[in-house]
Scaffold this motif. Structure first.
Motif: not given
Ligand code: IPM
Ligand code: MG
Length: 350
Positions: A83-85, A90-92, A100-102, A128-130, A135-137, A243-245, A274-276
């Motif tokens: 699912p994460e792939a 989708l993002r790519a 943008l994560r307020p 503002v997360r790239e 490393i994700y890609f 940015g994820d962390i 747009y995503e929670p």
């Molecule tokens: C996020 C999530 C995702 C990410 C996962 C579900 C792939 O943790 O949007 O922060 O790591 O980008």
């Protein structure tokens, strides 16, 4: 043509996006909505977490709103079909490189955080997360079996000047409309990609944004500063992984991961995603207790950034605040309301 494509996805995704649909239908009945399976759900139906048709419709819509993806059910599916792939694809595929994560502390929730009220009250950070690099890609990546025994796993962190510049511009532009400060986070003390990140952001600042205050901070220190004195931050600019962390950490400052929306933007005029920022929360999925506010606030961002309805976004934002003022709380905020009841509270406030 679809204005807003809903991708409910997995876990609590369908529950929280159902509330978005109710809010959207009430607030702007003229909006064309469509919905498609995504993530694990799409894998189960079509053998792929993101089908070509879904990606094509996403790229043709004005905005896409995703619920959540993933769960234990798909833990043993090969990585490229997980699912994460689908989400990364989708993002790519949509080219939404700036996320943008307020992290905003709603006044009525100042006591819901695990941090003291005086530390988080009035907090207003924009991370503002790239989103489409790093490393994700990066390649090479993979796990190989070593002839001597054991395995070897590789992921690659990689950034180009152009990738850093375009997301940097988004951060500086946003800062100008806020408190005019950007804190750029990397690990330039140990990583070459961090060194380049710092160099490019410094150059960009000098050439185009000298009026904005720029500060560089190592990402580990930023993690610590976020809990020590979070109000020192205005805009945080950082890469995909940090940015994820940092955004999960910032979410907890505001009381709950269930409160934080996000917007992913690409080229001007292209549809936004747009995503929670919360995940699929398999532990509470299907129980009707998930907080729908992060999803509803993601729709608020879609109204503002992709649908050209800042007026409706303002109304929706005020309605969420009012519902919270009146004491509406899901269990993550220490309350007893279910997902649908929280949706009702927002609708009533509207
Ligand atoms: C996020 C999530 C995702 C990410 C996962 C579900 C792939 O943790 O949007 O922060 O790591 O980008
Ligand atoms: Mg995350």
């Amino acid at each position: 043509m679809t204005d807003l494509l809903l991708l409910p996805g997995d876990g609590i995704g369908p529950e929280v996006t159902a509330e978005v649909r109710r809010v959207a239908e009430r607030l702007c009945p003229d909006l064309t909505l469509d919905e498609r399976p995504f993530g694990g759900k799409s894998y189960d139906i079509a053998g792929s977490p993101l089908t070509e048709e879904t990606l094509a419709e996403a790229k043709a819509a004005k905005a896409v709103l995703m619920g959540a993806v993933g769960g234990p059910k798909w833990a043993s599916v090969p990585r490229d079909k997980r699912p994460e792939a689908g989400l990364l694809g989708l993002r790519a595929g949509m080219g939404v490189f700036a996320n943008l994560r307020p992290a905003l502390c709603f006044q009525p929730l100042a006591d819901a955080s695990t941090l003291k009220r005086e530390v988080v009250e009035g907090l207003d950070i924009m991370i503002v997360r790239e989103l489409t690099g790093g490393i994700y890609f990066g390649s090479p990546r993979g796990i190989e079996v070593l002839t001597a025994g054991g395995k070897r796993a590789v992921d690659t962190q990689v950034y180009t000047t152009a990738e850093i510049e375009r997301v940097g511009r988004v951060a500086f532009e946003l800062a100008r409309g806020r408190r005019n400060k950007v804190t750029s986070c990397e690990k330039s003390n140990v990583m070459d990609s961090g060194l380049l990140w710092r160099e490019v952001v410094t150059e960009l600042h000098k050439a185009e944004y000298a009026d904005v205050t720029l500060e560089h901070m190592l990402a580990d220190n930023a993690a610590m500063q976020l809990v020590k004195n979070p109000r020192q931050f205005d805009v945080i600019l950082t890469d995909n992984l940090f940015g994820d962390i940092l955004s999960d950490e910032a979410a907890q400052l505001t009381g709950s991961l269930g409160m934080l929306p996000s917007a992913a933007l690409g080229a001007p005029g292209a549809p936004g995603l747009y995503e929670p920022i919360h995940g699929s929360a398999p532990d509470i999925a299907g129980q009707g207790v998930a907080n729908p506010l992060a999803a509803i606030l993601s729709f608020e961002m879609a109204l503002r950034w992709s649908l050209g309805r800042a007026d409706l976004a303002d109304r929706l934002f005020a309605a969420v605040n009012r519902a919270l003022e009146q004491g509406a709380r899901t269990p993550d905020l220490g309350g007893k309301l279910g997902t649908r009841e929280m949706g009702d509270a927002v609708l009533a406030a509207l």
